[in-house]
Design a protein around this motif. Structure first.
Motif, PDB file in Angstrom:
ATOM      1  N   UNK A 176       0.812  -1.220   0.000  1.00 64.73           N
ATOM      2  CA  UNK A 176       0.000   0.000   0.000  1.00 64.73           C
ATOM      3  C   UNK A 176       0.845   1.270   0.000  1.00 64.73           C
ATOM      4  N   UNK A 177       1.967   1.258   0.694  1.00 66.59           N
ATOM      5  CA  UNK A 177       2.780   2.479   0.827  1.00 66.59           C
ATOM      6  C   UNK A 177       3.447   2.881  -0.486  1.00 66.59           C
ATOM      7  N   UNK A 178       4.047   1.920  -1.195  1.00 65.73           N
ATOM      8  CA  UNK A 178       4.822   2.242  -2.382  1.00 65.73           C
ATOM      9  C   UNK A 178       4.208   1.722  -3.683  1.00 65.73           C
ATOM     10  N   UNK A 179       3.133   0.946  -3.596  1.00 65.97           N
ATOM     11  CA  UNK A 179       2.522   0.404  -4.797  1.00 65.97           C
ATOM     12  C   UNK A 179       3.324  -0.713  -5.432  1.00 65.97           C
ATOM     13  N   UNK A 180       4.266  -1.278  -4.705  1.00 64.41           N
ATOM     14  CA  UNK A 180       5.076  -2.382  -5.211  1.00 64.41           C
ATOM     15  C   UNK A 180       4.202  -3.620  -5.334  1.00 64.41           C
ATOM     16  N   UNK A 181       4.318  -4.314  -6.470  1.00 69.69           N
ATOM     17  CA  UNK A 181       3.530  -5.519  -6.723  1.00 69.69           C
ATOM     18  C   UNK A 181       4.471  -6.640  -7.128  1.00 69.69           C
ATOM     19  N   UNK A 182       4.268  -7.825  -6.576  1.00 69.48           N
ATOM     20  CA  UNK A 182       4.979  -9.011  -7.062  1.00 69.48           C
ATOM     21  C   UNK A 182       4.074 -10.227  -6.896  1.00 69.48           C
ATOM     22  N   UNK A 227       5.769 -10.851   9.863  1.00 71.42           N
ATOM     23  CA  UNK A 227       5.087  -9.603  10.233  1.00 71.42           C
ATOM     24  C   UNK A 227       5.581  -8.446   9.368  1.00 71.42           C
ATOM     25  N   UNK A 228       4.668  -7.585   8.982  1.00 76.29           N
ATOM     26  CA  UNK A 228       5.033  -6.428   8.171  1.00 76.29           C
ATOM     27  C   UNK A 228       5.807  -5.438   9.038  1.00 76.29           C
ATOM     28  N   UNK A 229       6.864  -4.835   8.494  1.00 79.44           N
ATOM     29  CA  UNK A 229       7.605  -3.827   9.262  1.00 79.44           C
ATOM     30  C   UNK A 229       6.704  -2.648   9.621  1.00 79.44           C
ATOM     31  N   UNK A 230       7.022  -1.976  10.718  1.00 77.63           N
ATOM     32  CA  UNK A 230       6.215  -0.837  11.156  1.00 77.63           C
ATOM     33  C   UNK A 230       6.133   0.268  10.119  1.00 77.63           C
ATOM     34  N   UNK A 231       7.204   0.440   9.314  1.00 75.47           N
ATOM     35  CA  UNK A 231       7.193   1.518   8.328  1.00 75.47           C
ATOM     36  C   UNK A 231       6.399   1.156   7.070  1.00 75.47           C
ATOM     37  N   UNK A 232       5.919  -0.087   6.970  1.00 81.86           N
ATOM     38  CA  UNK A 232       5.066  -0.481   5.856  1.00 81.86           C
ATOM     39  C   UNK A 232       5.754  -0.516   4.502  1.00 81.86           C
ATOM     40  N   UNK A 233       7.076  -0.740   4.496  1.00 86.41           N
ATOM     41  CA  UNK A 233       7.793  -0.676   3.221  1.00 86.41           C
ATOM     42  C   UNK A 233       7.756  -1.959   2.405  1.00 86.41           C
ATOM     43  N   UNK A 257      13.766 -17.512   1.145  1.00 84.89           N
ATOM     44  CA  UNK A 257      12.987 -16.345   1.556  1.00 84.89           C
ATOM     45  C   UNK A 257      12.734 -15.456   0.349  1.00 84.89           C
ATOM     46  N   UNK A 258      11.662 -14.689   0.434  1.00 85.65           N
ATOM     47  CA  UNK A 258      11.248 -13.760  -0.610  1.00 85.65           C
ATOM     48  C   UNK A 258      10.862 -12.455   0.066  1.00 85.65           C
ATOM     49  N   UNK A 259      11.391 -11.343  -0.426  1.00 86.35           N
ATOM     50  CA  UNK A 259      11.018 -10.027   0.078  1.00 86.35           C
ATOM     51  C   UNK A 259      10.603  -9.162  -1.101  1.00 86.35           C
ATOM     52  N   UNK A 260       9.489  -8.479  -0.943  1.00 86.43           N
ATOM     53  CA  UNK A 260       8.989  -7.535  -1.945  1.00 86.43           C
ATOM     54  C   UNK A 260       8.805  -6.214  -1.212  1.00 86.43           C
ATOM     55  N   UNK A 261       9.521  -5.163  -1.671  1.00 84.03           N
ATOM     56  CA  UNK A 261       9.508  -3.921  -0.901  1.00 84.03           C
ATOM     57  C   UNK A 261       9.760  -2.701  -1.776  1.00 84.03           C
TER      58      UNK A 261
END
Length: 150
Positions: free
Chosen positions: A22-28, A40-46, A57-61
């Motif tokens: 939601x914060x950056x519009x990143x989609x994967x 858990x999602x980080x507090x900054x929502x990145x 592991x997979x990270x999308x940010x």
């Protein structure tokens, strides 16, 4: 043999999950039946991280491009890194994207970054144990290729 690998990769991606930040519009998009353990999602929502049962592991940010970094500049910086247990073995850059692969902390990694006109860098990072190279090498290109932004 190649057709069997393609069938396996297609089958593995059959149960797709799509993440939208939601914060950056990143989609994967990724195989939700492999990356099942959502962290858990980080507090900054990145962004968001998922783990697999077999050690991947997979990270999308996303991050703001506060340093006006470029794809070529990003790659040059990563190749010059003195970080222990980190080695870039492959890199490629385009006008608004960069790809890196290598080894970090004993795991193979693949990273794709999109440098958006909106001042946001969107990233997908996948890492996995070397013993699982044949499984994940089939998936990383498809997952990284799904990375996009608004």
């Amino acid at each position: 043999m190649t057709s069997l690998a393609v069938v396996s990769a297609t089958t593995a991606i059959a149960a797709q999950s799509t993440y939208v930040n939601e914060r950056f519009g990143t989609v994967c998009t990724f195989p939700g039946d492999i990356f099942t353990d959502r962290q858990p999602e980080p507090e900054n929502g990145d962004g968001q991280m998922w783990l697999s049962a077999d050690g991947a592991s997979l990270t999308c940010s996303g991050i703001f491009n506060v340093d006006d970094d470029t794809p070529k500049g990003f790659i040059a910086g990563e190749k010059a890194s003195n970080e222990p247990w980190y080695e870039v073995t492959y890199s490629k850059a385009g006008k608004d994207w960069a790809v890196l692969s290598g080894v970090k902390d004993g795991k193979i990694f693949y990273e794709r970054r999109l440098f958006g006109r909106d001042g946001v860098i969107r990233t997908v990072w996948i890492d996995y144990p070397p013993a699982l190279k044949s499984k994940y090498d089939l998936l990383v290109g498809v997952i990284a290729g799904s990375l996009k932004g608004p």
